[in-house]
Design a protein around this motif. Sequence first.
Motif, PDB file in Angstrom:
ATOM      1  N   ALA A  65       0.831  -1.201   0.000  1.00 43.89           N
ATOM      2  CA  ALA A  65       0.000   0.000   0.000  1.00 43.89           C
ATOM      3  C   ALA A  65       0.863   1.248   0.000  1.00 43.89           C
ATOM      4  N   GLU A  66       0.258   2.379  -0.379  1.00 44.44           N
ATOM      5  CA  GLU A  66       0.934   3.658  -0.264  1.00 44.44           C
ATOM      6  C   GLU A  66       1.036   4.032   1.214  1.00 44.44           C
ATOM      7  N   VAL A  67       2.147   4.686   1.583  1.00 42.23           N
ATOM      8  CA  VAL A  67       2.410   5.124   2.947  1.00 42.23           C
ATOM      9  C   VAL A  67       2.581   6.640   2.919  1.00 42.23           C
ATOM     10  N   ALA A  68       2.000   7.335   3.890  1.00 40.45           N
ATOM     11  CA  ALA A  68       2.036   8.797   3.882  1.00 40.45           C
ATOM     12  C   ALA A  68       3.450   9.346   4.060  1.00 40.45           C
ATOM     13  N   PHE A  69       4.276   8.668   4.844  1.00 31.55           N
ATOM     14  CA  PHE A  69       5.618   9.170   5.142  1.00 31.55           C
ATOM     15  C   PHE A  69       6.493   8.018   5.590  1.00 31.55           C
ATOM     16  N   CYS A  70       7.732   8.007   5.140  1.00 30.82           N
ATOM     17  CA  CYS A  70       8.684   6.968   5.549  1.00 30.82           C
ATOM     18  C   CYS A  70      10.034   7.617   5.809  1.00 30.82           C
ATOM     19  N   GLY A  71      10.528   7.483   7.016  1.00 30.68           N
ATOM     20  CA  GLY A  71      11.778   8.127   7.390  1.00 30.68           C
ATOM     21  C   GLY A  71      13.002   7.529   6.720  1.00 30.68           C
ATOM     22  N   HIS A  72      13.135   6.194   6.751  1.00 33.08           N
ATOM     23  CA  HIS A  72      14.376   5.620   6.216  1.00 33.08           C
ATOM     24  C   HIS A  72      14.452   5.784   4.697  1.00 33.08           C
ATOM     25  N   ALA A  73      13.308   5.736   4.011  1.00 36.06           N
ATOM     26  CA  ALA A  73      13.322   5.971   2.576  1.00 36.06           C
ATOM     27  C   ALA A  73      13.674   7.421   2.256  1.00 36.06           C
ATOM     28  N   THR A 219      13.255   2.770  11.503  1.00 34.84           N
ATOM     29  CA  THR A 219      12.002   3.469  11.231  1.00 34.84           C
ATOM     30  C   THR A 219      12.163   4.934  11.622  1.00 34.84           C
ATOM     31  N   GLY A 220      12.554   5.748  10.651  1.00 35.16           N
ATOM     32  CA  GLY A 220      12.790   7.153  10.925  1.00 35.16           C
ATOM     33  C   GLY A 220      11.540   7.909  11.331  1.00 35.16           C
ATOM     34  N   ALA A 221      10.393   7.553  10.737  1.00 38.76           N
ATOM     35  CA  ALA A 221       9.137   8.222  11.088  1.00 38.76           C
ATOM     36  C   ALA A 221       8.776   7.960  12.545  1.00 38.76           C
ATOM     37  N   ALA A 222       8.927   6.717  12.995  1.00 41.12           N
ATOM     38  CA  ALA A 222       8.640   6.390  14.388  1.00 41.12           C
ATOM     39  C   ALA A 222       9.656   7.039  15.323  1.00 41.12           C
ATOM     40  N   ALA A 223      10.913   7.141  14.869  1.00 35.40           N
ATOM     41  CA  ALA A 223      11.939   7.800  15.685  1.00 35.40           C
ATOM     42  C   ALA A 223      11.586   9.266  15.915  1.00 35.40           C
ATOM     43  N   ALA A 224      11.104   9.939  14.860  1.00 31.46           N
ATOM     44  CA  ALA A 224      10.690  11.335  15.000  1.00 31.46           C
ATOM     45  C   ALA A 224       9.525  11.456  15.973  1.00 31.46           C
ATOM     46  N   ALA A 225       8.539  10.570  15.830  1.00 36.05           N
ATOM     47  CA  ALA A 225       7.380  10.593  16.723  1.00 36.05           C
ATOM     48  C   ALA A 225       7.796  10.303  18.164  1.00 36.05           C
ATOM     49  N   PHE A 226       8.719   9.372  18.351  1.00 35.36           N
ATOM     50  CA  PHE A 226       9.190   9.019  19.690  1.00 35.36           C
ATOM     51  C   PHE A 226       9.912  10.191  20.346  1.00 35.36           C
ATOM     52  N   ALA A 227      10.735  10.898  19.575  1.00 28.33           N
ATOM     53  CA  ALA A 227      11.417  12.070  20.132  1.00 28.33           C
ATOM     54  C   ALA A 227      10.410  13.119  20.576  1.00 28.33           C
TER      55      ALA A 227
END
Length: 277
Positions: A65-73, A219-227
Amino acid sequence: MHIHRIAAFTSQGQGGNPAGVVVADQLPPPDEMQRVAADVGYSETVFSCPDGNGAWRTRYYSPEAEVAFCGHATIALGAVLGQTFGPARYPLALANAQIEVSAEKRGGEWVSVLRSPPTRSAAASPELLKEALDLFGYAADDLDPTLAPCMANAELDHLIVPLRSRATLARLDYDLDQGRRFMQAHRIGTVAFVFCQSETLFHARNAFAIGGVLEDPATGAAAAAFAGMLRDLGRVKHGEIVIMQGVDMGQPCRIEVEFTAEPGSPVNVRGTSSVIG
């Protein structure tokens, strides 16, 4: 169509999370991007093209599926843009947000920094947390008593579950189909389990069943959210944290996140990349 295969968030030149990167004059049709992502088989493939206004129109696809945002990509995209067009800041126009990624070469490696969307977080409901613990085979006693589980967001919702020990984190396991149904029902991008080794060093494992992936190495997106969550809780008000992920998969990844004390403000996620094969 040329597909770059890039490992993002490498640790001392090793490991990293693979991403497909396509930079083109225009984006392919959505069904073509979905087909390419499925063929590449990585957790995400990113597609980017100039939008005519100084930014890069950017979309992300998992194999399903399409993903709204991906940090590592995004980190991988920064390395490709830097290698192709030179070190610079590149504004990115996502489906629902405006971000940027910068790239520069240090010691023979491309280092990318993504500027995340704004962050927010809220305590996870007891019902949601219990359902997650049952799914992943954990009990309430496995939780870190000093850091509350939260729903955290930096363009995507992530369920963040802090655990009390590194050994508990290491035994993460779950059924992929059940995990997919859970994440779809609650519209969760990933479920991130974290262990706090120190005030600024964390270990993480991220389930990404909604994208058809049992576990994401970084998972860069989750890392941003976690910070953003740590800032909201007053645990780390500003500065830099390091998140080690993928170690239990044999793909060690290092994610560095820098942020200010301003609540909800974007954070900077930094990582190195290397070409696969």
